[in-house]
Scaffold this active site. Sequence first.
Site, short mmCIF file in Angstrom:
data_model
loop_
_atom_site.label_atom_id
_atom_site.label_comp_id
_atom_site.label_asym_id
_atom_site.label_seq_id
_atom_site.Cartn_x
_atom_site.Cartn_y
_atom_site.Cartn_z
N PHE A 151 0.82 -1.22 0.00
CA PHE A 151 0.00 0.00 0.00
C PHE A 151 0.85 1.27 0.00
CE2 PHE A 151 -2.63 -3.33 1.82
CZ PHE A 151 -3.81 -3.18 1.10
N CYS A 262 -0.29 2.84 -10.85
CA CYS A 262 -1.22 1.96 -10.12
C CYS A 262 -2.69 2.29 -10.32
CB CYS A 262 -0.91 2.01 -8.63
SG CYS A 262 0.66 1.24 -8.24
N1 NAD Z 1 4.77 1.80 -7.54
C1 NAD Z 1 3.89 1.83 -6.55
O1 NAD Z 1 3.63 2.88 -5.95
C2 NAD Z 1 3.18 0.58 -6.12
C3 NAD Z 1 2.49 0.57 -4.91
C4 NAD Z 1 1.83 -0.58 -4.52
C5 NAD Z 1 1.85 -1.70 -5.34
N2 NAD Z 1 2.52 -1.67 -6.51
C6 NAD Z 1 2.55 -2.88 -7.33
O2 NAD Z 1 3.81 -3.51 -7.14
C7 NAD Z 1 4.25 -4.13 -8.37
C8 NAD Z 1 5.59 -3.55 -8.77
O3 NAD Z 1 5.42 -2.17 -9.03
P1 NAD Z 1 6.66 -1.18 -9.21
O4 NAD Z 1 6.10 0.17 -9.37
O5 NAD Z 1 7.67 -1.44 -8.15
O6 NAD Z 1 7.23 -1.70 -10.61
P2 NAD Z 1 8.59 -1.28 -11.31
O7 NAD Z 1 8.32 -1.34 -12.76
O8 NAD Z 1 9.12 -0.03 -10.70
O9 NAD Z 1 9.61 -2.46 -10.90
C9 NAD Z 1 9.51 -3.76 -11.37
C10 NAD Z 1 10.93 -4.32 -11.47
O10 NAD Z 1 10.82 -5.70 -11.85
C11 NAD Z 1 11.86 -5.98 -12.77
N3 NAD Z 1 11.50 -7.18 -13.53
C12 NAD Z 1 10.57 -7.31 -14.51
N4 NAD Z 1 10.52 -8.59 -14.91
C13 NAD Z 1 11.41 -9.29 -14.18
C14 NAD Z 1 11.82 -10.65 -14.14
N5 NAD Z 1 11.26 -11.54 -14.95
N6 NAD Z 1 12.78 -11.01 -13.26
C15 NAD Z 1 13.35 -10.08 -12.44
N7 NAD Z 1 13.00 -8.79 -12.42
C16 NAD Z 1 12.05 -8.39 -13.29
C17 NAD Z 1 11.97 -4.74 -13.61
O11 NAD Z 1 13.23 -4.65 -14.24
C18 NAD Z 1 11.77 -3.64 -12.54
O12 NAD Z 1 13.00 -3.25 -11.98
C19 NAD Z 1 3.13 -3.89 -9.37
O13 NAD Z 1 2.25 -4.97 -9.36
C20 NAD Z 1 2.43 -2.66 -8.82
O14 NAD Z 1 1.08 -2.59 -9.21
C21 NAD Z 1 3.20 -0.55 -6.92
#
Ligand code: NAD
Length: 442
Positions: A151, A262
């Site tokens: 969150f 998100c």
């Molecule tokens: N950003 C936010 O504020 C937030 C908040 C709550 C939930 N979320 C959720 O969390 C999840 C991640 O979001 P985020 O914003 O951190 O994403 P992001 O895109 O910033 O980070 C994802 C990371 O995963 C890596 N990646 C992709 N495929 C991969 C693989 N096969 N093996 C290893 N690494 C891999 C990418 O290189 C990247 O560094 C999503 O589901 C999002 O909805 C995000």
Amino acid sequence: MKVTIVGTGYVGLVTGCCLADSGHTVICVDNDIQKIEAMRRGEVPIYEPGLEDMMHRAQKLNTLSFTTDLAEGVREAQIIFLALPTPPLEDGSADLSAVLAVAGQLGEHLPDSYCLIVNKSTVPVGTAEKVRETIAAKAKTEFDVVSNPEFLREGHAVEDFMEPERVVIGTDNPKAEALMHELYTPFTNDERPIYMTDPRTAELTKYAANTFLVTKISFMNEIAQLSERMGADIDVLRQAIGADSRIGHKFLHPGIGCGGSCFPKDVRALKHMSEEHDYEFKLLTAAMDINDQQQQVLVDKLNTHFNGDIQGKTFALWGLAFKPQTDDIREAPALVIIDRLLAKGAKVIAYDPEAAGNGRAHYKDNQNITVVDDKYQALKNADALLIATEWPEFAAANLVQIKQALKQPVIFDGRNVYQPAKLAKAGFTYYSIGRQAVTPTP
Ligand SMILES: NC(=O)c1ccc[n+]([C@@H]2O[C@H](COP(=O)([O-])OP(=O)(O)OC[C@H]3O[C@@H](n4cnc5c(N)ncnc54)[C@H](O)[C@@H]3O)[C@@H](O)[C@H]2O)c1
């Protein structure tokens, strides 16, 4: 504990750094080799207040390391977090390919003793079961899969992890529950509770929270539309309804709609899930339609002001990030505005305190937009200023300097950063959201 984070983005890196800072030994895995190499050198690939210090501290203590090799990263792990992207597919559903691909690899590389796989990505209801089945197809050792939706708010991610308003954990297994309790005990107390539930409830809770917030934003933007037409004072109205504890003050600021990686995607994904369950969630469709409409409002006002003649004009735009205190421009309303201005033949000079690099990368092939490093430089000879993100430095900007630099003293403020009366007195024509436009007072 020995913790591995797979996916080192906004969620994964924050989780990794905060757990390392609390005494765990953390390995972060990512398939982006450049990112991993940069982090090994101590470079933080994202802007998040407080994160850089934390990462450097943990690297110095050797409690935080980085690798691209999943097998090496999970070899000794007790807990493996998945913080992988779940972007929207064409039909609005969440793309689970990264989550399931990693689950498949994990099946082959699980450590020799029991480990817990904790899903932090925002995923459709039922994904914990899918992940469990995918891993189980190849796993030789005992494991559990837990849902632990995240969150945190970008811009406050470190404080939200260290002092969460709540933690939600979905598992049917007492052993997994005990381990998760142990991990989260330092971050929780009576005011910051852990809600233990089943995986499906945990997964749906995340979507319910985000879609509720989008609905609240869209409701307020519709009230702003009325307020503007009826000559009401949206600022007093906002504060007065927010004073009701059943409503609360947060997320009542009218603006140019929400963006980010998100909110829009989670609304679309929940809508898709609803349809799969033969339920028409009408509120979600309306909330998204209103949001899309609201993102057009500023350019509509600008178009009217210039009588539809904006071809060849130059506009300064302050704020690329989807909100202040982040460098994230994913689905930022600023991009919708810029794209529309460019499509109409205008030029844009943009400024953002943290998102300039991402902005340049996004528009790298477009000659008609420049991203500069100084907010006053962006204004030089521009026909008007547009404000798309409420960075505090914009509220504190020097109005005399703005007026001197612009070709004409016109501001289109998508975040209500200024007070109309003050701007009129300072000699501006000023448009904002939910408030009537003002012209210079004599
Ligand atoms: N950003 C936010 O504020 C937030 C908040 C709550 C939930 N979320 C959720 O969390 C999840 C991640 O979001 P985020 O914003 O951190 O994403 P992001 O895109 O910033 O980070 C994802 C990371 O995963 C890596 N990646 C992709 N495929 C991969 C693989 N096969 N093996 C290893 N690494 C891999 C990418 O290189 C990247 O560094 C999503 O589901 C999002 O909805 C995000």
